[in-house]
Enzyme design. Structure first.
Site, PDB file in Angstrom:
ATOM      1  CE  LYS A 171      -1.871   3.183   2.055  1.00 30.68           C
ATOM      2  NZ  LYS A 171      -1.682   4.583   1.587  1.00 30.68           N
ATOM      3  N   GLY A 224       6.207   5.667   8.369  1.00 27.74           N
ATOM      4  CA  GLY A 224       5.420   6.893   8.307  1.00 27.74           C
ATOM      5  C   GLY A 224       5.493   7.631   9.626  1.00 27.74           C
ATOM      6  CB  SER A 225       3.462  10.330  10.969  1.00 24.91           C
ATOM      7  OG  SER A 225       2.173   9.766  10.869  1.00 24.91           O
ATOM      8  N   GLY A 229       1.602   5.327  13.138  1.00 26.54           N
ATOM      9  CA  GLY A 229       2.222   4.122  13.695  1.00 26.54           C
ATOM     10  C   GLY A 229       1.504   3.646  14.953  1.00 26.54           C
ATOM     11  CD  GLU A 246      12.441   1.531  11.081  1.00 28.54           C
ATOM     12  OE1 GLU A 246      12.736   2.611  11.644  1.00 28.54           O
ATOM     13  OE2 GLU A 246      12.951   0.447  11.400  1.00 28.54           O
ATOM     14  CB  CYS A 280      12.702   9.429   8.823  1.00 27.02           C
ATOM     15  SG  CYS A 280      13.648   8.251   7.854  1.00 27.02           S
ATOM     16  CD  GLN A 327       5.566  18.574   5.650  1.00 24.79           C
ATOM     17  OE1 GLN A 327       4.877  17.607   5.906  1.00 24.79           O
ATOM     18  NE2 GLN A 327       6.291  19.193   6.588  1.00 24.79           N
ATOM     19  CD  GLU A 378       9.309  13.586  11.508  1.00 22.19           C
ATOM     20  OE1 GLU A 378       8.137  13.181  11.542  1.00 22.19           O
ATOM     21  OE2 GLU A 378      10.259  12.917  11.076  1.00 22.19           O
TER      22      GLU A 378
HETATM   23  P1  NAD Z   1       1.839   9.022   7.248  1.00 15.96           P
HETATM   24  O1  NAD Z   1       1.897   8.364   8.582  1.00 15.96           O
HETATM   25  O2  NAD Z   1       0.843  10.090   7.031  1.00 15.96           O
HETATM   26  O3  NAD Z   1       1.521   7.943   6.117  1.00 15.96           O
HETATM   27  C1  NAD Z   1       2.347   6.827   5.901  1.00 15.96           C
HETATM   28  C2  NAD Z   1       1.525   5.737   5.211  1.00 15.96           C
HETATM   29  O4  NAD Z   1       0.522   5.280   6.115  1.00 15.96           O
HETATM   30  C3  NAD Z   1       0.794   6.217   3.969  1.00 15.96           C
HETATM   31  O5  NAD Z   1       0.788   5.192   2.998  1.00 15.96           O
HETATM   32  C4  NAD Z   1      -0.611   6.463   4.484  1.00 15.96           C
HETATM   33  O6  NAD Z   1      -1.601   6.385   3.487  1.00 15.96           O
HETATM   34  C5  NAD Z   1      -0.750   5.327   5.486  1.00 15.96           C
HETATM   35  N1  NAD Z   1      -1.777   5.529   6.514  1.00 15.96           N
HETATM   36  C6  NAD Z   1      -2.273   6.695   6.995  1.00 15.96           C
HETATM   37  N2  NAD Z   1      -3.235   6.459   7.919  1.00 15.96           N
HETATM   38  C7  NAD Z   1      -3.336   5.113   8.035  1.00 15.96           C
HETATM   39  C8  NAD Z   1      -4.145   4.242   8.837  1.00 15.96           C
HETATM   40  N3  NAD Z   1      -5.043   4.726   9.700  1.00 15.96           N
HETATM   41  N4  NAD Z   1      -3.986   2.914   8.711  1.00 15.96           N
HETATM   42  C9  NAD Z   1      -3.068   2.416   7.858  1.00 15.96           C
HETATM   43  N5  NAD Z   1      -2.282   3.172   7.069  1.00 15.96           N
HETATM   44  C10 NAD Z   1      -2.401   4.512   7.154  1.00 15.96           C
HETATM   45  O7  NAD Z   1       3.306   9.519   6.900  1.00 15.96           O
HETATM   46  P2  NAD Z   1       3.803  10.361   5.623  1.00 15.96           P
HETATM   47  O8  NAD Z   1       3.346  11.766   5.785  1.00 15.96           O
HETATM   48  O9  NAD Z   1       3.466   9.640   4.359  1.00 15.96           O
HETATM   49  O10 NAD Z   1       5.379  10.278   5.783  1.00 15.96           O
HETATM   50  C11 NAD Z   1       6.111  11.149   6.586  1.00 15.96           C
HETATM   51  C12 NAD Z   1       6.491  10.483   7.896  1.00 15.96           C
HETATM   52  O11 NAD Z   1       7.193   9.280   7.613  1.00 15.96           O
HETATM   53  C13 NAD Z   1       7.442  11.313   8.741  1.00 15.96           C
HETATM   54  O12 NAD Z   1       7.047  11.257  10.096  1.00 15.96           O
HETATM   55  C14 NAD Z   1       8.784  10.618   8.565  1.00 15.96           C
HETATM   56  O13 NAD Z   1       9.686  10.799   9.619  1.00 15.96           O
HETATM   57  C15 NAD Z   1       8.362   9.197   8.426  1.00 15.96           C
HETATM   58  N6  NAD Z   1       9.390   8.399   7.769  1.00 15.96           N
HETATM   59  C16 NAD Z   1      10.103   7.508   8.527  1.00 15.96           C
HETATM   60  C17 NAD Z   1      11.116   6.752   7.953  1.00 15.96           C
HETATM   61  C18 NAD Z   1      11.865   5.750   8.777  1.00 15.96           C
HETATM   62  O14 NAD Z   1      12.406   4.827   8.201  1.00 15.96           O
HETATM   63  N7  NAD Z   1      11.932   5.897  10.087  1.00 15.96           N
HETATM   64  C19 NAD Z   1      11.398   6.890   6.595  1.00 15.96           C
HETATM   65  C20 NAD Z   1      10.666   7.820   5.850  1.00 15.96           C
HETATM   66  C21 NAD Z   1       9.664   8.559   6.456  1.00 15.96           C
END
Ligand code: NAD
Length: 476
Positions: A171, A224-225, A229, A246, A280, A327, A378
């Site tokens: 996804k 993601g965020s 998470g 992550e 990140c 953003q 962040e």
């Molecule tokens: P996000 O959490 O908004 O989304 C990440 C993914 O999760 C997307 O595909 C989104 O559609 C999905 N998602 C959103 N709500 C969901 C739910 N309720 N259930 C299941 N899936 C859901 O994050 P973003 O804005 O796409 O990315 C930015 C964030 O990602 C930042 O916080 C960044 O630090 C983090 N990030 C971390 C790493 C790492 O390896 N630690 C790497 C890259 C980015």
């Protein structure tokens, strides 16, 4: 529709579409992507369920051939895939091509891993009994990825998942579907049996949540965020899924008086502003000792303000636009909050270029303290703050005073301080005289505290997540 979903060996459209918009030029639509639904997730999981036993029993050679095909094609097409990535995400062309190449290298690495099986044969404490410890695939795994690495993160989850014999539902972020679609299109031609790999583009609350809630999905790997998470972790706790998260960072980069100034400034510039600070692992807190503080700030501010901000596809551009308007507004809000809390801001202005895009000049906020919001939360943009400290001891304490723990860096010529920092920085990755961002693909990636949960990604450590260990006892 330009980007469709790949389910059960077929390309499938959707009733609704989402526009993939070029952040360097909002008038340029990269394509229309099919907005998948929970029903698509159900169909993808059903296909994966039918295909999983076959792939779990595939030979190492079959797995190698598939992964090697994918890696070879990505590498051969890295310029084209990198351009597509830069067009939809906004990182510079060099960064986009670099990321595409990285995705290819990752598939090549895991092609090799498919051949390098590991296991143990041990003597039992009971006479005559033999013990064998082996690894089996988890089954069906759901992979949920963010927008900031549109091809590398899908690659670093998909490649080990397949190498370990799992069936996959990816996804990707609905903000950057073109790169994920290009990857799926290559995987679709790789010889992988249908149903082993599926991709459903869609929103998080809809497609992401359906994937996480599905009882036949045995593991979720998410990047993601922190907020998302936490939601996913709660649901996986209910259904007892294996989970790997992550998440965000507030990564410290310490600069000591004895640092080589050029090395320190170069690493800070790269860590804070490259990829528009949307990493990140970005260096968002620059923790600088008194003796070098003013020289470091002056040199970094000069270099940051000289960065050429522009269209990601323009070869002269050194920093591309922010991903989208939401953003950009978030970045500007944090810059404003930092100024109101007493920070001195240089840069951080919205810029106009030839095309309508989300352009922001790099922002450096000096005279901050670690309890200001700019240093606790962040931002995820080209925004870095400087915290002045007395000495190494205070620098380490400030570096560790955060809820995050992804990457931590130090610029120093002191072996004593470098060694101490490596041992005591509370982070999953530590960098000495290197930017906090920028990692290798054959070694583990991940953090501590709120930055990560579960076992490490990448390198040989990835197998920990994508397999379950079986211990077999035999009395011959
Ligand atoms: P996000 O959490 O908004 O989304 C990440 C993914 O999760 C997307 O595909 C989104 O559609 C999905 N998602 C959103 N709500 C969901 C739910 N309720 N259930 C299941 N899936 C859901 O994050 P973003 O804005 O796409 O990315 C930015 C964030 O990602 C930042 O916080 C960044 O630090 C983090 N990030 C971390 C790493 C790492 O390896 N630690 C790497 C890259 C980015």
């Amino acid at each position: 529709m330009d980007f469709r979903n790949w389910i059960a060996g077929e390309w499938r459209g959707a009733d609704e579409a989402i526009a993939d918009i070029n952040p360097s030029n909002t008038g340029d639509i990269v394509g229309e992507a099919a907005l998948g639904t929970a029903e698509d997730v159900n169909d993808a999981v059903a296909a994966a369920k039918a295909a999983a036993p076959g792939w779990a029993n595939s030979t190492p050679q079959q797995r190698f051939d598939v992964l090697d095909f994918i890696g070879t094609e990505i590498l051969a097409r890295k310029a084209e895939l990198g351009r597509l990535l830069s067009r939809e995400e906004g990182k510079t062309l060099a960064e986009g091509i670099g990321e595409a190449a990285r995705a290819g290298q990752i598939f090549k690495f895991f092609a090799g891993e498919a051949l390098r099986q590991t296991g143990d044969r041990l003597a039992s404490v009971r006479p005559g009994v033999e013990i064998e410890v082996t690894r089996s695939p988890v089954g069906i795994v759901g992979l949920i990825t963010p927008w900031n690495f549109p091809i590398a993160i899908p690659a670093w989850k998909t490649a080990p998942a397949l190498a370990c014999g799992n069936a996959v539902i990816l996804k990707p972020s609905e903000i950057v579907p073109a790169s994920a679609h290009a990857l799926a299109e290559i995987i679709a031609r790789s010889g992988l049996p249908e149903g082993v790999f599926n991709m459903v583009i869609g929103t998080g609350p809809d497609v992401g949540a359906a994937l996480v809630a599905h009882d036949d999905v045995k593991a979720i790997s998410f990047t993601g965020s922190v907020a998302t998470g936490r939601l996913i972790a709660a649901e996986c706790g209910r259904s007892l899924k294996k989970l790997q998260l992550e998440m965000g960072g507030k990564n410290p980069f310490v600069v000591l008086d004895d640092a080589d100034l050029d090395v320190a400034v170069g690493a800070a510039l790269n860590g804070a502003f490259f990829s528009t600070g949307q990493r990140c692992t970005a260096s968002s807190r620059l923790i600088v000792t008194e003796g070098i503080h003013d020289r470091f700030v002056a040199a970094l501010a000069e270099k940051a303000s000289a960065l050429v901000v522009g269209d990601a596809l323009d070869e002269a551009t050194q920093m591309g636009p922010v991903i989208n308007e939401a953003q950009l507004n978030k970045d500007l809000d944090y810059i404003d909050i930092a100024a109101r809390e007493g920070g001195a801001v240089s840069g951080g202005q919205r810029l106009n270029r030839q095309t309508p895009g989300h352009y922001l000049s790099p922002a450096l906020v000096t005279e901050t303290t670690n309890h200001m919001r700019i240093n606790r939360e962040e931002v995820f943009g080209p925004v870095a703050s400087v915290i002045r400290v007395r000495d190494y001891e205070e620098a380490l304490s400030v570096a560790n005073d955060t809820e995050f723990g992804l990457s931590a860096g130090i610029a120093t010529t002191s072996l004593k301080h470098a060694s101490h920092f490596r041992a005591h920085a509370q982070a999953g990755m530590v960098m000495v005289n290197l930017p906090t961002a920028g990692v290798d693909y054959h070694v583990p990636f991940g953090g501590t505290k709120a930055s990560s949960f579960g076992s490490r990604e990448q390198g040989r450590y990835a197998a920990e997540f994508y397999t379950v260990v079986k211990t077999a006892y035999t009395q011959p």
